[in-house]
Design a protein around this motif. Structure first.
Motif, PDB file in Angstrom:
ATOM      1  N   LEU A 171       4.134  -5.685  -4.456  1.00 17.48           N
ATOM      2  CA  LEU A 171       4.891  -4.538  -3.966  1.00 17.48           C
ATOM      3  C   LEU A 171       3.955  -3.459  -3.442  1.00 17.48           C
ATOM      4  O   LEU A 171       4.159  -2.901  -2.356  1.00 17.48           O
ATOM      5  N   TYR A 172       2.917  -3.153  -4.216  1.00 17.92           N
ATOM      6  CA  TYR A 172       1.955  -2.131  -3.802  1.00 17.92           C
ATOM      7  C   TYR A 172       1.106  -2.612  -2.622  1.00 17.92           C
ATOM      8  O   TYR A 172       0.780  -1.822  -1.728  1.00 17.92           O
ATOM      9  N   LEU A 173       0.755  -3.896  -2.629  1.00 13.32           N
ATOM     10  CA  LEU A 173      -0.031  -4.430  -1.528  1.00 13.32           C
ATOM     11  C   LEU A 173       0.763  -4.393  -0.226  1.00 13.32           C
ATOM     12  O   LEU A 173       0.208  -4.104   0.846  1.00 13.32           O
ATOM     13  N   ASN A 174       2.053  -4.649  -0.323  1.00 17.19           N
ATOM     14  CA  ASN A 174       2.919  -4.582   0.855  1.00 17.19           C
ATOM     15  C   ASN A 174       2.936  -3.172   1.433  1.00 17.19           C
ATOM     16  O   ASN A 174       2.860  -2.985   2.658  1.00 17.19           O
ATOM     17  N   ALA A 175       3.030  -2.171   0.561  1.00 18.01           N
ATOM     18  CA  ALA A 175       3.031  -0.779   1.004  1.00 18.01           C
ATOM     19  C   ALA A 175       1.696  -0.421   1.662  1.00 18.01           C
ATOM     20  O   ALA A 175       1.657   0.225   2.719  1.00 18.01           O
ATOM     21  N   ALA A 188       2.863   6.143   7.818  1.00 16.37           N
ATOM     22  CA  ALA A 188       1.691   5.729   7.024  1.00 16.37           C
ATOM     23  C   ALA A 188       1.411   6.720   5.887  1.00 16.37           C
ATOM     24  O   ALA A 188       1.371   6.319   4.712  1.00 16.37           O
ATOM     25  N   PRO A 189       1.208   8.007   6.180  1.00 17.28           N
ATOM     26  CA  PRO A 189       0.980   8.939   5.066  1.00 17.28           C
ATOM     27  C   PRO A 189       2.222   9.120   4.193  1.00 17.28           C
ATOM     28  O   PRO A 189       2.108   9.369   2.989  1.00 17.28           O
ATOM     29  N   TYR A 190       3.406   8.972   4.781  1.00 22.10           N
ATOM     30  CA  TYR A 190       4.638   9.106   3.996  1.00 22.10           C
ATOM     31  C   TYR A 190       4.738   7.992   2.960  1.00 22.10           C
ATOM     32  O   TYR A 190       5.064   8.246   1.792  1.00 22.10           O
ATOM     33  N   ILE A 191       4.446   6.763   3.366  1.00 26.64           N
ATOM     34  CA  ILE A 191       4.463   5.640   2.428  1.00 26.64           C
ATOM     35  C   ILE A 191       3.404   5.837   1.345  1.00 26.64           C
ATOM     36  O   ILE A 191       3.638   5.547   0.165  1.00 26.64           O
ATOM     37  N   ALA A 192       2.240   6.334   1.733  1.00 26.57           N
ATOM     38  CA  ALA A 192       1.182   6.579   0.750  1.00 26.57           C
ATOM     39  C   ALA A 192       1.641   7.591  -0.298  1.00 26.57           C
ATOM     40  O   ALA A 192       1.399   7.419  -1.497  1.00 26.57           O
ATOM     41  N   LEU A 193       2.330   8.641   0.147  1.00 23.57           N
ATOM     42  CA  LEU A 193       2.783   9.689  -0.759  1.00 23.57           C
ATOM     43  C   LEU A 193       3.920   9.242  -1.676  1.00 23.57           C
ATOM     44  O   LEU A 193       3.997   9.661  -2.833  1.00 23.57           O
ATOM     45  N   THR A 194       4.809   8.416  -1.164  1.00 24.63           N
ATOM     46  CA  THR A 194       5.993   8.049  -1.932  1.00 24.63           C
ATOM     47  C   THR A 194       5.870   6.730  -2.685  1.00 24.63           C
ATOM     48  O   THR A 194       6.577   6.521  -3.672  1.00 24.63           O
ATOM     49  N   GLU A 195       4.994   5.848  -2.235  1.00 22.30           N
ATOM     50  CA  GLU A 195       4.890   4.519  -2.848  1.00 22.30           C
ATOM     51  C   GLU A 195       3.562   4.269  -3.563  1.00 22.30           C
ATOM     52  O   GLU A 195       3.487   3.433  -4.466  1.00 22.30           O
ATOM     53  N   LEU A 196       2.508   4.975  -3.153  1.00 26.00           N
ATOM     54  CA  LEU A 196       1.169   4.674  -3.671  1.00 26.00           C
ATOM     55  C   LEU A 196       0.507   5.859  -4.361  1.00 26.00           C
ATOM     56  O   LEU A 196      -0.683   5.815  -4.654  1.00 26.00           O
ATOM     57  N   TYR A 197       1.264   6.915  -4.630  1.00 27.05           N
ATOM     58  CA  TYR A 197       0.689   8.139  -5.184  1.00 27.05           C
ATOM     59  C   TYR A 197       0.011   7.938  -6.536  1.00 27.05           C
ATOM     60  O   TYR A 197      -0.900   8.685  -6.900  1.00 27.05           O
ATOM     61  N   ASP A 198       0.452   6.911  -7.297  1.00 26.96           N
ATOM     62  CA  ASP A 198      -0.130   6.682  -8.618  1.00 26.96           C
ATOM     63  C   ASP A 198      -1.134   5.537  -8.639  1.00 26.96           C
ATOM     64  O   ASP A 198      -1.603   5.123  -9.699  1.00 26.96           O
ATOM     65  N   ARG A 199      -1.482   5.033  -7.471  1.00 35.07           N
ATOM     66  CA  ARG A 199      -2.454   3.934  -7.382  1.00 35.07           C
ATOM     67  C   ARG A 199      -3.878   4.479  -7.374  1.00 35.07           C
ATOM     68  O   ARG A 199      -4.112   5.688  -7.341  1.00 35.07           O
ATOM     69  N   ASN A 200      -4.836   3.563  -7.372  1.00 41.78           N
ATOM     70  CA  ASN A 200      -6.244   3.938  -7.323  1.00 41.78           C
ATOM     71  C   ASN A 200      -6.490   4.840  -6.111  1.00 41.78           C
ATOM     72  O   ASN A 200      -6.021   4.574  -5.016  1.00 41.78           O
ATOM     73  N   ILE A 201      -7.231   5.912  -6.337  1.00 42.63           N
ATOM     74  CA  ILE A 201      -7.464   6.906  -5.283  1.00 42.63           C
ATOM     75  C   ILE A 201      -8.121   6.310  -4.043  1.00 42.63           C
ATOM     76  O   ILE A 201      -7.940   6.800  -2.932  1.00 42.63           O
ATOM     77  N   TYR A 251      -7.328   3.636  -2.500  1.00 44.14           N
ATOM     78  CA  TYR A 251      -6.314   3.154  -1.565  1.00 44.14           C
ATOM     79  C   TYR A 251      -5.766   4.302  -0.719  1.00 44.14           C
ATOM     80  O   TYR A 251      -5.553   4.162   0.491  1.00 44.14           O
ATOM     81  N   LEU A 252      -5.551   5.439  -1.372  1.00 45.76           N
ATOM     82  CA  LEU A 252      -5.075   6.610  -0.646  1.00 45.76           C
ATOM     83  C   LEU A 252      -6.128   7.084   0.353  1.00 45.76           C
ATOM     84  O   LEU A 252      -5.810   7.461   1.491  1.00 45.76           O
ATOM     85  N   ASP A 253      -7.383   7.063  -0.075  1.00 45.57           N
ATOM     86  CA  ASP A 253      -8.492   7.458   0.808  1.00 45.57           C
ATOM     87  C   ASP A 253      -8.560   6.532   2.030  1.00 45.57           C
ATOM     88  O   ASP A 253      -8.791   6.990   3.152  1.00 45.57           O
ATOM     89  N   THR A 254      -8.383   5.235   1.786  1.00 45.03           N
ATOM     90  CA  THR A 254      -8.445   4.259   2.874  1.00 45.03           C
ATOM     91  C   THR A 254      -7.375   4.541   3.917  1.00 45.03           C
ATOM     92  O   THR A 254      -7.644   4.524   5.132  1.00 45.03           O
ATOM     93  N   ILE A 255      -6.165   4.800   3.464  1.00 44.93           N
ATOM     94  CA  ILE A 255      -5.075   5.098   4.396  1.00 44.93           C
ATOM     95  C   ILE A 255      -5.353   6.405   5.131  1.00 44.93           C
ATOM     96  O   ILE A 255      -5.237   6.474   6.358  1.00 44.93           O
ATOM     97  N   TYR A 256      -5.714   7.435   4.390  1.00 46.37           N
ATOM     98  CA  TYR A 256      -5.943   8.754   4.994  1.00 46.37           C
ATOM     99  C   TYR A 256      -7.037   8.717   6.048  1.00 46.37           C
ATOM    100  O   TYR A 256      -6.874   9.262   7.146  1.00 46.37           O
ATOM    101  N   ASN A 257      -8.143   8.055   5.738  1.00 43.14           N
ATOM    102  CA  ASN A 257      -9.273   8.014   6.665  1.00 43.14           C
ATOM    103  C   ASN A 257      -9.015   7.131   7.888  1.00 43.14           C
ATOM    104  O   ASN A 257      -9.757   7.192   8.863  1.00 43.14           O
TER     105      ASN A 257
END
Length: 243
Positions: free
Chosen positions: A177-181, A194-207, A209-215
């Protein structure tokens, strides 16, 4: 502050009607036209998340044979907006439509009988992408729901070996589920989803992953609402983890 923003995004079933702005801004850049088949009389509300609350930004009284409505609004960048229908009854999830709005002309067509399920929305690239994401997500969540039933049945039968094997499958589905997001956000790094999914689906994952999406976000997306919120959230997470 950012955690409260996330809570606001996730708690769609809780609605706070704070203000109603019926004035049309001179610099309107978004027009939403819509129709509710079968509706004779009611009121349609347009609202958005501001801080931790759902705030009404416009409303239209609908009556007569042609149940049409028009909203003119200004948004700084693409964002999730919401529609509700008030016919004098209590609000419910089935009485809400969420959609990813973006500047331009959009249409929302639905029915009174199935206000949420029958909604057809056009005019937004981000909304089309987000609906595709939800479809891919539902494939996994449907399997998770089936698995919960199987685990319950195994527990009733005191079948420990089956419970153990089902738990392994459950963990794999959670990871999927998280990998799909993550994959969907990375593939669509040039869109605001992209940032919306990161905020709503991946906010509690390893930082990381969030950095990868943001950058990976494009310079244009970096200027928009959800990318800014994601950047602030990442900084807050890092500060908390370093303390």
């Amino acid at each position: 502050m950012i955690r409260n923003f996330i809570a606001g995004l996730l708690t769609i079933s809780t609605i706070f009607f704070i203000s109603c702005n019926k004035e049309i801004k001179e610099n309107t850049n978004l027009t939403i036209t819509g129709k509710v088949d079968g509706l004779k009389q009611g009121k349609v509300y347009l609202y958005q998340v501001q801080d931790t609350s759902f705030v009404i930004i416009d409303s239209v009284v609908v009556q007569g044979k042609e149940a049409n409505f028009v909203f003119n609004h200004y948004i700084d960048s693409p964002e999730m907006l919401f529609l509700t229908l008030d016919r004098g009854h209590s609000q419910s999830v089935d009485n809400q439509i969420s959609f990813f709005a973006e500047p331009g002309q959009m249409t929302v067509e639905t029915t009174l009988k199935n206000f949420y399920k029958d909604a057809k929305i056009t005019g937004s690239k981000n909304d089309e992408l987000y609906k595709n994401y939800l479809k891919s997500r539902s494939i996994i969540t449907d399997r998770q729901n089936e698995l919960l039933v199987a685990i319950f049945e195994a527990q009733k039968a005191n079948n420990s070996s089956k419970i153990d094997s089902l738990d392994i499958v459950s963990k794999r589905l959670n990871a999927r589920l998280y990998l799909n997001a993550l994959n969907f956000a990375m593939i669509n790094k040039d869109a605001d989803i992209a940032p919306y999914i990161a905020l709503t689906e991946l906010y509690d994952r390893n930082i990381k992953y969030l950095d990868t999406i943001y950058n990976s976000l494009s310079p244009e997306i970096m200027k928009h609402k959800y990318a800014k919120s994601l950047g602030e959230f990442i900084q807050q997470r890092k500060q908390e983890e370093n303390n």
